[in-house]
Design a protein around this motif. Sequence first.
Motif, mmCIF file in Angstrom:
data_model
loop_
_atom_site.group_PDB
_atom_site.id
_atom_site.type_symbol
_atom_site.label_atom_id
_atom_site.label_comp_id
_atom_site.label_asym_id
_atom_site.label_seq_id
_atom_site.Cartn_x
_atom_site.Cartn_y
_atom_site.Cartn_z
ATOM 1 N N PRO A 1 -17.853 39.729 70.979
ATOM 2 C CA PRO A 1 -16.831 39.880 69.934
ATOM 3 C C PRO A 1 -17.502 40.254 68.612
ATOM 4 O O PRO A 1 -18.591 39.772 68.293
ATOM 5 C CB PRO A 1 -16.188 38.489 69.848
ATOM 6 N N VAL A 2 -16.848 41.096 67.839
ATOM 7 C CA VAL A 2 -17.363 41.515 66.537
ATOM 8 C C VAL A 2 -16.235 41.425 65.521
ATOM 9 O O VAL A 2 -15.194 42.065 65.683
ATOM 10 C CB VAL A 2 -17.920 42.957 66.581
ATOM 11 N N PHE A 3 -16.441 40.618 64.484
ATOM 12 C CA PHE A 3 -15.437 40.443 63.430
ATOM 13 C C PHE A 3 -16.026 40.893 62.092
ATOM 14 O O PHE A 3 -17.206 40.657 61.814
ATOM 15 C CB PHE A 3 -15.007 38.984 63.318
ATOM 16 N N GLN A 4 -15.185 41.531 61.280
ATOM 17 C CA GLN A 4 -15.585 41.920 59.929
ATOM 18 C C GLN A 4 -14.726 41.170 58.918
ATOM 19 O O GLN A 4 -13.616 40.738 59.228
ATOM 20 C CB GLN A 4 -15.401 43.429 59.724
ATOM 21 N N PHE A 5 -15.267 41.036 57.717
ATOM 22 C CA PHE A 5 -14.457 40.454 56.649
ATOM 23 C C PHE A 5 -13.228 41.338 56.429
ATOM 24 O O PHE A 5 -13.317 42.568 56.480
ATOM 25 C CB PHE A 5 -15.267 40.352 55.350
ATOM 26 N N GLN A 6 -12.108 40.697 56.166
ATOM 27 C CA GLN A 6 -10.878 41.449 55.954
ATOM 28 C C GLN A 6 -10.878 42.104 54.577
ATOM 29 O O GLN A 6 -11.758 41.878 53.759
ATOM 30 C CB GLN A 6 -9.676 40.518 56.102
ATOM 31 N N GLY A 7 -9.859 42.904 54.344
ATOM 32 C CA GLY A 7 -9.770 43.630 53.079
ATOM 33 C C GLY A 7 -10.534 44.927 53.178
ATOM 34 O O GLY A 7 -10.129 45.836 53.889
ATOM 35 N N ASP A 8 -11.650 45.025 52.473
ATOM 36 C CA ASP A 8 -12.461 46.247 52.516
ATOM 37 C C ASP A 8 -13.705 46.068 53.381
ATOM 38 O O ASP A 8 -14.672 46.815 53.263
ATOM 39 C CB ASP A 8 -12.855 46.682 51.111
ATOM 40 N N ALA A 9 -13.679 45.066 54.264
ATOM 41 C CA ALA A 9 -14.780 44.813 55.209
ATOM 42 C C ALA A 9 -16.109 44.608 54.503
ATOM 43 O O ALA A 9 -17.162 45.014 54.979
ATOM 44 C CB ALA A 9 -14.897 45.945 56.227
ATOM 45 N N SER A 10 -16.064 43.949 53.348
ATOM 46 C CA SER A 10 -17.296 43.687 52.607
ATOM 47 C C SER A 10 -17.306 42.238 52.134
ATOM 48 O O SER A 10 -16.282 41.550 52.168
ATOM 49 C CB SER A 10 -17.418 44.624 51.404
ATOM 50 N N ALA A 11 -18.468 41.793 51.703
ATOM 51 C CA ALA A 11 -18.612 40.427 51.197
ATOM 52 C C ALA A 11 -19.534 40.436 49.988
ATOM 53 O O ALA A 11 -20.464 41.243 49.904
ATOM 54 C CB ALA A 11 -19.176 39.512 52.286
ATOM 55 N N ASP A 12 -19.265 39.520 49.066
ATOM 56 C CA ASP A 12 -20.187 39.291 47.952
ATOM 57 C C ASP A 12 -21.282 38.348 48.435
ATOM 58 O O ASP A 12 -20.999 37.261 48.944
ATOM 59 C CB ASP A 12 -19.461 38.675 46.763
ATOM 60 N N VAL A 13 -22.531 38.781 48.307
ATOM 61 C CA VAL A 13 -23.659 37.997 48.792
ATOM 62 C C VAL A 13 -24.421 37.437 47.593
ATOM 63 O O VAL A 13 -24.828 38.190 46.697
ATOM 64 C CB VAL A 13 -24.593 38.851 49.672
ATOM 65 N N MET A 14 -24.612 36.098 47.602
ATOM 66 C CA MET A 14 -25.317 35.432 46.501
ATOM 67 C C MET A 14 -26.579 34.772 47.025
ATOM 68 O O MET A 14 -26.577 34.156 48.100
ATOM 69 C CB MET A 14 -24.401 34.410 45.839
ATOM 70 N N ILE A 15 -27.644 34.903 46.253
ATOM 71 C CA ILE A 15 -28.948 34.393 46.672
ATOM 72 C C ILE A 15 -29.564 33.613 45.524
ATOM 73 O O ILE A 15 -29.600 34.088 44.389
ATOM 74 C CB ILE A 15 -29.897 35.539 47.062
#
Length: 816
Positions: free
Chosen positions: A97-111
């Motif tokens: 199974p492969v799932f993407q973030f909804q909306g624009d299929a992107s995520a904010d990544v914080m480090i």
Amino acid sequence: MIKSYFKTAWRSILKHKTFSGINVLGLAIGISASLVIFMIVSYEFGFDRFQKDRDRIYRVVLGATFGGGTQGFSAGVPAPLGSAIAEEMTGVEQTVPVFQFQGDASADVMIGKDKDEKLQVFKKQKNVVFTNSDYMGLLGYQWIAGNAKEALKDPYAVVLTESRGRLYFPGIPAHLLVGRQLQYNEITATVTGIVKDLDQSTDFKAKEFISLPTVAVTGLRDDFMMNVWDDWMAYSQLYIKLSKGYTKEQAAAAVNALFKRHYDPVKKPGSTITLMLQPLADIHFNSQFQSFDSRLASKTTLYGLLAVAGFLLMIGCINFINLSTAQSSQRAREIGIRKTIGSSRMQLVMQVLSEIFLVTLMATLLSVLLTPWILKLFATYTPEGLTTDFLYHWPVMLFLLALTLFISLASGIYPALILCSYKPVLVLKNSVAVAAQSRHVWIRKMLTVGQFVIAQFFVIATLMVGKQIRYSTHVDMGFNKDAILTFNIPRDSLNAHRAVLIHRIKEVPGVQSVSSGFFSPADAGAAFVNVSYNNGKETVHPQAQIRWGDTAYLKIYDLKLAAGRNVSANDSVNEFLVNETFTREMGFQRPEQALGTYLRWNDKESVPVVGVIRDFHDMSLKSRISPMVFKNGTGSTFHVRLEPANVGMPWAATVSKIRGVYRQLYPEEPFKYSFVDDMVAGFYKNERATEGLLKWATALTIAISCLGLLGLVIYTTNSRTKEIGVRKVLGAPVKQIVTLLSKEFIVLVALAFLIAAPIAWWAAYKWLQNYAYKTTMSWWVFALSGLLMLILAAVTLSIRTVRAARANPVKALRSE
């Protein structure tokens, strides 16, 4: 012996510089275009060819049949299907199974590098997926750090590709990244592995892999509908690898049987759902199941490109044959002497073929030098990953070698056989020239006509494609698409800032009006809604699309009402507008009959129809107008109508001020906007690419054909020098001589038009059937094409005929 062949061939090339130059240039154009096309086709067909046992890998896709027989297809499947297949089915070796973030299929990544350092934020990172360890094995990733079997086993784990590891943690070795933490929106994950980036052409673009068990222990469980069988979304995809000996048909039957055990058809009345297995090799080409944010190639287009390459090479070869046979009488004495002194037929054939091979080799080398320039020229139409480095791959080099040998044989075998068929006695008596002219002139005429048939076909095709594009982009869409820009705001802040943002944007100079809602009236994406209507006899389930917005939405796009009123501004009271097509699906003859009726929405609520919108095109003109439902409400998409450019302040200044307002409320969010008319024009991106390629193919075809025509007229004028001189001495004017020399060729071009016109008409008619709304097959397209080719042929002929007609006849007769 071979050295002697090539030395003699080189001397012959130098002796006939003009004809050799025409041959080299014509072949180089055809070969270079063919080389670029081969690189494009080879690149596209090379996608996802590296996976082990790829013939056993499939994507599970979905087909739905709705009321009225309409069909829909989706690459997305119900979220719980993957786990059910893994637990309940046999014959499946891997389930991914492969799932993407909804909306624009992107995520904010914080480090955060340590506790005291401020978080580093990477906004809108693409290619982040939720999946399991089988994903890595399916694609054959090479592990740099971490355990392949354990890395994605537990929640809150993430595996990074080497490139993402360098992006987030520059300068730190890959094995030291294990144990670092990354925050994806609201989810904090620990790096458990690093893998090498895939260096092959693939549609699997993921760069970061979050463990699938993370979904089950977070709020994403509901967002991804992990327990919902009667709904699905494009962000949920499923791949399986079948066991050896287990056929696709067996697996498809078992998957559908499993689905029926869990799916309740009562929740989707009037629809039939079928699951299918899409082969891995089909994913890059099948637009029916296009996944989110993927680039597809068209097999039809690629085969069409191969046909274009074949035509260009054919025209180049025709030039070669024409000029070689035209010169045959001049070389007859050479062949006769060679035969007299003992040369065998095979030796003579090899001599002629070596000369042709040398010309072809020169053309091939020239084409290699031209290819990088042509790739830049074709940058708009070539795939993004195709670079000049691809030119040095061994399949391309092998293609060039095979092409050189093929062209040498195809172009040379007929002229070689003609030259070698001359009898020495007749040659030495000088009686071959006249016979050769009469024997082979009809072949040259036929080949010349064939050249211009191809050229005429491309001209007509280019004009028809351009005419359809202009029709598509200028036709009345049923709404106003000009001077409207759209942008999205973060969904989590919609209620907090929507009203403020609308108010502030309205105050920007150059803004006419603002609306908050969903998609614009026409959009590349499809958004279907589950609505039904009971007409007393049966329940109708149209496959309807949905739009929603506030009361300003209709004004923004100048959407007209055929009956009733606009929706209410009160979001707590649901109301529907429907389009005229929807009322016909309901069974009404007049739009006003739909007013006051109720539609069943999501099988939960009855919503009244308060107005009917006049039909408008909701997608490209390839599709018929869909039944449409418009609901009152607000959304994350803002629609802004600007003042006309010649009335208010410049649009660039207005957009800049809107950007400033946006950043006051969302200082960390990028402001990305688009104009609706650009989006509508984007519907025809493939058509524009086709038109561009046709233009280049047409230009190259005409160039090669005119080169061949120029070569033949040069030969003709040279061979008729004495005749031209005698006619001038007897008082023939320049115009008469030019007409005499050109008439035969003009007739051939006209004959080519008569042959090409019906073929092009049929091809254009078939192509236009792809459009529900299409332009007409205008007579002027064909007339303009024929006139254009006649003018080009006349100009080409005049280059030599006028010069020959104006030459001093005394010199011509003295030379004879």
